[in-house]
Design a protein around this motif. Structure first.
Motif, PDB file in Angstrom:
ATOM      1  N   ASN A   8      -9.255   1.576   8.780  1.00 39.80           N
ATOM      2  CA  ASN A   8      -8.858   0.113   9.263  1.00 39.80           C
ATOM      3  C   ASN A   8      -7.133   0.016   9.551  1.00 39.80           C
ATOM      4  OD1 ASN A   8      -9.341  -2.841   9.690  1.00 39.80           O
ATOM      5  ND2 ASN A   8      -9.113  -3.147   7.198  1.00 39.80           N
ATOM      6  N   GLY A  63      -1.234  -6.960  -1.045  1.00 43.46           N
ATOM      7  CA  GLY A  63      -1.156  -5.528  -0.944  1.00 43.46           C
ATOM      8  C   GLY A  63      -0.094  -4.788  -0.964  1.00 43.46           C
ATOM      9  N   ASP A  64       0.764  -4.432   0.066  1.00 43.06           N
ATOM     10  CA  ASP A  64       1.851  -3.740  -0.016  1.00 43.06           C
ATOM     11  C   ASP A  64       3.145  -4.295   0.601  1.00 43.06           C
ATOM     12  OD1 ASP A  64       1.405  -3.422   2.463  1.00 43.06           O
ATOM     13  OD2 ASP A  64      -0.029  -1.888   2.422  1.00 43.06           O
ATOM     14  N   TYR A  80       4.692   4.958   1.363  1.00 40.34           N
ATOM     15  CA  TYR A  80       3.816   5.129   2.562  1.00 40.34           C
ATOM     16  C   TYR A  80       4.085   6.648   2.957  1.00 40.34           C
ATOM     17  CZ  TYR A  80       3.714   0.006   2.985  1.00 40.34           C
ATOM     18  OH  TYR A  80       3.539  -1.441   2.783  1.00 40.34           O
ATOM     19  N   LYS A 125       0.410   5.076   6.808  1.00 36.34           N
ATOM     20  CA  LYS A 125      -0.515   4.975   5.944  1.00 36.34           C
ATOM     21  C   LYS A 125      -0.455   4.799   4.732  1.00 36.34           C
ATOM     22  CE  LYS A 125      -3.258   8.736   4.918  1.00 36.34           C
ATOM     23  NZ  LYS A 125      -4.322   9.511   5.000  1.00 36.34           N
ATOM     24  N   ASN A 126      -0.847   3.584   3.939  1.00 35.90           N
ATOM     25  CA  ASN A 126      -0.600   3.344   2.841  1.00 35.90           C
ATOM     26  C   ASN A 126      -1.560   4.013   1.782  1.00 35.90           C
ATOM     27  OD1 ASN A 126      -3.088   1.851   2.544  1.00 35.90           O
ATOM     28  ND2 ASN A 126      -2.135  -0.238   2.710  1.00 35.90           N
ATOM     29  N   SER A 127      -1.347   3.715   0.387  1.00 31.61           N
ATOM     30  CA  SER A 127      -2.102   4.343  -0.672  1.00 31.61           C
ATOM     31  C   SER A 127      -3.867   4.042  -0.570  1.00 31.61           C
ATOM     32  CB  SER A 127      -1.644   3.951  -2.123  1.00 31.61           C
ATOM     33  OG  SER A 127      -1.950   2.550  -2.204  1.00 31.61           O
ATOM     34  N   LYS A 128      -4.041   3.070   0.002  1.00 25.69           N
ATOM     35  CA  LYS A 128      -5.554   2.785   0.280  1.00 25.69           C
ATOM     36  C   LYS A 128      -6.090   3.345   1.544  1.00 25.69           C
ATOM     37  CE  LYS A 128      -4.492  -1.465  -0.538  1.00 25.69           C
ATOM     38  NZ  LYS A 128      -4.401  -2.973  -0.872  1.00 25.69           N
ATOM     39  N   ASP A 129      -5.370   4.195   2.229  1.00 29.38           N
ATOM     40  CA  ASP A 129      -5.590   4.827   3.276  1.00 29.38           C
ATOM     41  C   ASP A 129      -5.663   3.821   4.562  1.00 29.38           C
ATOM     42  OD1 ASP A 129      -5.629   7.425   2.570  1.00 29.38           O
ATOM     43  OD2 ASP A 129      -7.883   7.340   2.192  1.00 29.38           O
ATOM     44  N   GLU A 130      -5.106   2.748   4.468  1.00 32.86           N
ATOM     45  CA  GLU A 130      -5.010   1.666   5.388  1.00 32.86           C
ATOM     46  C   GLU A 130      -3.827   2.002   6.276  1.00 32.86           C
ATOM     47  OE1 GLU A 130      -6.502  -2.186   3.118  1.00 32.86           O
ATOM     48  OE2 GLU A 130      -4.533  -1.697   2.880  1.00 32.86           O
TER      49      GLU A 130
END
Length: 240
Positions: free
Chosen positions: A159, A183-184, A93, A118-123
Motif C-alpha cells: 500500500n 504512523g511514521d 526506512y 518502505k517503512n517497518s509496516k511494509d508501507e
C-alpha cells in the motif's frame, strides 16, 4: 484502450499546460531541445540514482558522499540529497526501489518513479526529485496520483500511504498522505491529503485528453509562458 496513446504524468501535465504543445511533442513527435534546466535535472537524477544504488548495496552514507564526484555547480543539490538519504535511514526506512519503470495496462499509463522507500509496516512512500524552487504540493498532486496507481498496479500486496516532492537544492519537502497521518516520520510531516477527488481529476483530464485526440483539435492555451515555448514559431505559423 490498447490502441490509444499510452500516458505518463509528463504527457498529462503537458496536455494541461497546453493541448497544442501536447500535440507537437507527443502526437507529431517533434523533439524539444534540452535547455539548461532539463540538463540540470538529468544530472541530479542520475547522481541520486547512483547514490541510492550504492546505499542499497550496503555502503555507508558518509562513505558514499565522501567518494562522490560531481561538478561544483551541483553542490547545493548534493548537500540536499545527503540530508534526504540521512533522513531515510535515521528514521528507520529502507529504499524499496530506484528509478523503476512501470507499465500499467489497465490504466494505460507508464512512468519512472524516482525513489520509493518502505517503512517497518511494509508501507510505501514515493518521492520525486525536483531541482527548482519549492512550490505548493497542489501543483504535484496529479503526478503523485499517477505514481500511486502505477506502483499499486505492480505490487498488489503493498500500500502506498504517502507521496512527496523533494527539492534538492533547498532540501525542502512537500508531502501528502493517502489516508491517515499517524504512523511514521514522513507521514507526520504531511500537511495535506490526496483524496478521491484528486484521482477523479486525473480521470477527467485523461478522458478530455483522449477526446481531444479523437476530435483532432488541440486548443492553444495562450499565456505568459508562450514566449518561452520551444514550439512558439511553429504554433504561430500554423495557427496564427
Amino acid at each position: 484502450m490498447a490502441n490509444k496513446l499510452t500516458l505518463s504524468k509528463s504527457k498529462i501535465n503537458t496536455f494541461i499546460e497546453c493541448p497544442r504543445k501536447f500535440k507537437y511533442r507527443y502526437i507529431d513527435e517533434i523533439t524539444e531541445e534540452a535547455n539548461k534546466y532539463m540538463l540540470l535535472g538529468t544530472e541530479v537524477h542520475e547522481i541520486a540514482e547512483e547514490i541510492a544504488i550504492e546505499l542499497m548495496e550496503g555502503n555507508e552514507i558518509d562513505d558514499v558522499f565522501l567518494n562522490l564526484e560531481y561538478d561544483e555547480k551541483l553542490e547545493d543539490h548534493i548537500r540536499g540529497l545527503e540530508k534526504f538519504f540521512h533522513d531515510i535511514y535515521s528514521n528507520g526506512y529502507e529504499i524499496f526501489s530506484v528509478e523503476e519503470y512501470i507499465v500499467d495496462e489497465e490504466s494505460n499509463m507508464n512512468g519512472i518513479v524516482d525513489v520509493v522507500i518502505k517503512n517497518s509496516k511494509d508501507e510505501l512512500i514515493i518521492f520525486d526529485y525536483k531541482t527548482g524552487k519549492p512550490r505548493n504540493i497542489d501543483k504535484y498532486k496529479l503526478e503523485l496520483c499517477v505514481y500511486k496507481i502505477l506502483l499499486e498496479s505492480k505490487y498488489l500486496d503493498l500500500n502506498v500511504v504517502s507521496a512527496g516532492i523533494y527539492f534538492t537544492s533547498s532540501a525542502a519537502y512537500r508531502i501528502a498522505n493517502f489516508g491517515s497521518h499517524s504512523g511514521d516520520y514522513f507521514k507526520s510531516q504531511s500537511k495535506e491529503d490526496i483524496g478521491d477527488g484528486d484521482f477523479d481529476y486525473v480521470d477527467s483530464v485523461v478522458y478530455n485528453l483522449y477526446e481531444t485526440i479523437d476530435r483532432n483539435y488541440f486548443k492553444k492555451e495562450k499565456g505568459f509562458l508562450c514566449k518561452y515555448c520551444f514550439y512558439k514559431e511553429m504554433c504561430d505559423g500554423d495557427f496564427g
